[in-house]
Write an enzyme that holds these catalytic residues in place. Structure first.
Site, PDB file in Angstrom:
ATOM      1  CG  HIS A   1      -1.948   1.026   1.263  1.00  0.00           C
ATOM      2  ND1 HIS A   1      -1.685   2.347   1.541  1.00  0.00           N
ATOM      3  CD2 HIS A   1      -3.273   0.950   0.999  1.00  0.00           C
ATOM      4  CE1 HIS A   1      -2.816   3.045   1.454  1.00  0.00           C
ATOM      5  NE2 HIS A   1      -3.796   2.210   1.129  1.00  0.00           N
TER       6      HIS A   1
ATOM      7  CB  CYS B   1      -4.278   3.308  -2.349  1.00  0.00           C
ATOM      8  SG  CYS B   1      -5.396   4.341  -1.359  1.00  0.00           S
TER       9      CYS B   1
ATOM     10  CG  HIS C   1      -7.318   0.443  -1.372  1.00  0.00           C
ATOM     11  ND1 HIS C   1      -6.558   0.721  -0.252  1.00  0.00           N
ATOM     12  CD2 HIS C   1      -7.602  -0.877  -1.306  1.00  0.00           C
ATOM     13  CE1 HIS C   1      -6.389  -0.377   0.461  1.00  0.00           C
ATOM     14  NE2 HIS C   1      -7.000  -1.370  -0.162  1.00  0.00           N
TER      15      HIS C   1
ATOM     16  CG  ASP D   1      -9.673   3.389   0.422  1.00  0.00           C
ATOM     17  OD1 ASP D   1      -9.951   2.805   1.479  1.00  0.00           O
ATOM     18  OD2 ASP D   1      -8.573   3.921   0.225  1.00  0.00           O
ATOM     19  CG  HIS D   2     -10.748   6.223   3.370  1.00  0.00           C
ATOM     20  ND1 HIS D   2      -9.761   7.074   3.756  1.00  0.00           N
ATOM     21  CD2 HIS D   2     -10.323   4.976   3.693  1.00  0.00           C
ATOM     22  CE1 HIS D   2      -8.767   6.388   4.292  1.00  0.00           C
ATOM     23  NE2 HIS D   2      -9.085   5.111   4.255  1.00  0.00           N
TER      24      HIS D   2
ATOM     25  CE1 TYR E   1     -11.910   1.055   4.906  1.00  0.00           C
ATOM     26  CE2 TYR E   1     -10.877   2.561   6.449  1.00  0.00           C
ATOM     27  CZ  TYR E   1     -10.805   1.771   5.318  1.00  0.00           C
ATOM     28  OH  TYR E   1      -9.645   1.697   4.597  1.00  0.00           O
TER      29      TYR E   1
HETATM   30  C1  DNO Z   1      -6.649   3.153   5.372  1.00  0.00           C
HETATM   31  C2  DNO Z   1      -6.047   1.984   4.740  1.00  0.00           C
HETATM   32  C3  DNO Z   1      -4.672   1.701   5.275  1.00  0.00           C
HETATM   33  C4  DNO Z   1      -4.190   0.370   4.756  1.00  0.00           C
HETATM   34  C5  DNO Z   1      -2.807   0.012   5.192  1.00  0.00           C
HETATM   35  C6  DNO Z   1      -2.344  -1.230   4.499  1.00  0.00           C
HETATM   36  O1  DNO Z   1      -7.805   3.337   5.287  1.00  0.00           O
HETATM   37  O2  DNO Z   1      -6.025   2.107   3.369  1.00  0.00           O
HETATM   38  O3  DNO Z   1      -4.711   1.694   6.666  1.00  0.00           O
HETATM   39  O4  DNO Z   1      -5.044  -0.630   5.208  1.00  0.00           O
HETATM   40  O5  DNO Z   1      -1.908   1.024   4.936  1.00  0.00           O
HETATM   41  O6  DNO Z   1      -1.331  -1.801   5.245  1.00  0.00           O
END
Ligand code: DNO
Length: 346
Positions: free
Chosen positions: A196, A234, A263, A309-310, A323
């Protein structure tokens, strides 16, 4: 692509029964959360998580994350034992059918924001990072919103001190040392490692960060060429860095077969510095062209895992920062649309 959803295990207030109702949802992305970093995960725990997911018709093919112990990043004497434990975890997750492991190599802090409930004009709230607010943060007296306070103030100070002697090059060498032991195990048991990126993608508090842009990735892939040494693309993390060209990166690394996990989220750049705010997933809400990124993935043969993602807090939800259910579910629906369109027009 396989659409997935992050699920924090049995303690997650979002039930699997809701997750499975999101259109086209194939599985959950999860982890064993209560075993200290550096230790081996009991196989029974993994079996239980998998059975739970499966009982709702969901797969468990992606782990996010198997965290990397700080002593590995620091290159300390005890790292070989910690790496051996990491390898054992890779073997164990493979045993229960996991195909992809997301992890990061950021010193001390994972993602970093200055506000957890930034109020948006439409009444929603989301995570944000303000350059100005960040200047006011005193690293010796850290009260970072949302930061997992796994260290006492003293422990944190000591850890930060230990990093004072670690350059970017040292950290990179420690990553390569780690990968040279872990990737052969992945090759053996068919697990894809998906690093990531740094979030945000620049150094913070003087700590080195080494997975922030294309040059960093090229260097890492060159050092450990196995295709199982791959990436979590991401978009929000890389996308906070205004020099990162996301559709170009999607094209380039998909062509190389290194994008194992994506992501998807958008960010809005909010000033002339580094500030950004997390926004709804669609292109119009932020600074990234999401359709172009997805098209670049699809046109170049991407067939890995994707997750929304978020999300923001919307519809009155007060979710775990980033989340909650609703906005991520809307994001998933949007992602389905982008992929369907890109695939039909390929
Ligand atoms: C946040 C996530 C990160 C991710 C880590 C992977 O929302 O994208 O915390 O899980 O960096 O190790």
């Amino acid at each position: 692509m396989k659409l997935t959803f992050r699920w924090y295990g049995e303690k997650d207030c979002i039930p699997l029964n809701y997750i499975r109702q999101i259109p086209n949802m194939s599985g959950v992305v999860t982890a064993v959360y209560d075993v200290p970093v550096g230790e081996v995960w009991p196989l029974e725990r993994l079996i239980k998580l998998k059975e739970l997911a499966n009982s709702y018709g969901l797969e468990m093919e992606v782990i996010e994350s198997i965290p990397v112990h700080e002593d590995i990043k620091l290159g300390k004497d005890n790292r070989d034992q910690l790496i051996a434990n990491y390898c054992e975890n890779v073997r164990r997750v493979a045993k229960v059918g996991v195909k992809c492991v997301c992890y990061n190599f950021m010193p001390v802090f994972d993602w970093l924001r200055t506000e957890m409930h930034h109020q948006n004009k439409d009444g929603s709230n989301s995570l944000s990072y303000s350059y100005e607010d960040f200047q006011k943060v005193d690293p010796n007296n850290l009260h970072l919103p949302g930061w997992d306070e796994s260290y006492t103030p003293d422990e944190l100070q000591n850890l930060l001190k230990e990093y004072q002697n670690i350059s970017h090059e040292d950290l990179f060498n420690n990553l390569v040392y780690f990968l040279k032991k872990v990737i052969p195990v992945c090759d053996e048991v068919n697990v894809k490692m998906a690093i990531h990126p740094d979030d945000p993608p620049w150094d913070i508090f003087g700590l080195p960060r080494i997975v922030s842009n294309e040059a960093d990735l090229d260097k890492m892939f060159h050092a450990v060429p196995s295709i199982n040494n791959g990436l979590t693309l991401c978009t929000g993390s890389f996308g906070a860095g205004r020099n990162n060209n996301l559709s170009h990166m999607a094209e380039k690394y998909t062509k190389q077969g290194r994008v194992h996990f994506v992501h998807l989220r958008n960010v809005l750049w909010t000033d002339n510095h580094d500030s950004f705010c997390e926004v709804g997933h669609c292109s119009k809400a932020g600074s990234l062209d999401m359709a172009k990124i997805v098209k670049a993935l699809v046109d170049n043969g991407f067939d890995g895992y994707v997750r929304p993602d978020h999300g923001r807090n919307i519809f009155g939800e007060d979710g775990k920062p980033g989340y909650g259910l609703y906005d991520r579910a809307l994001g998933a629906a949007y992602i389905n649309g982008l992929f369907e369109m890109a695939e039909k027009n390929k």
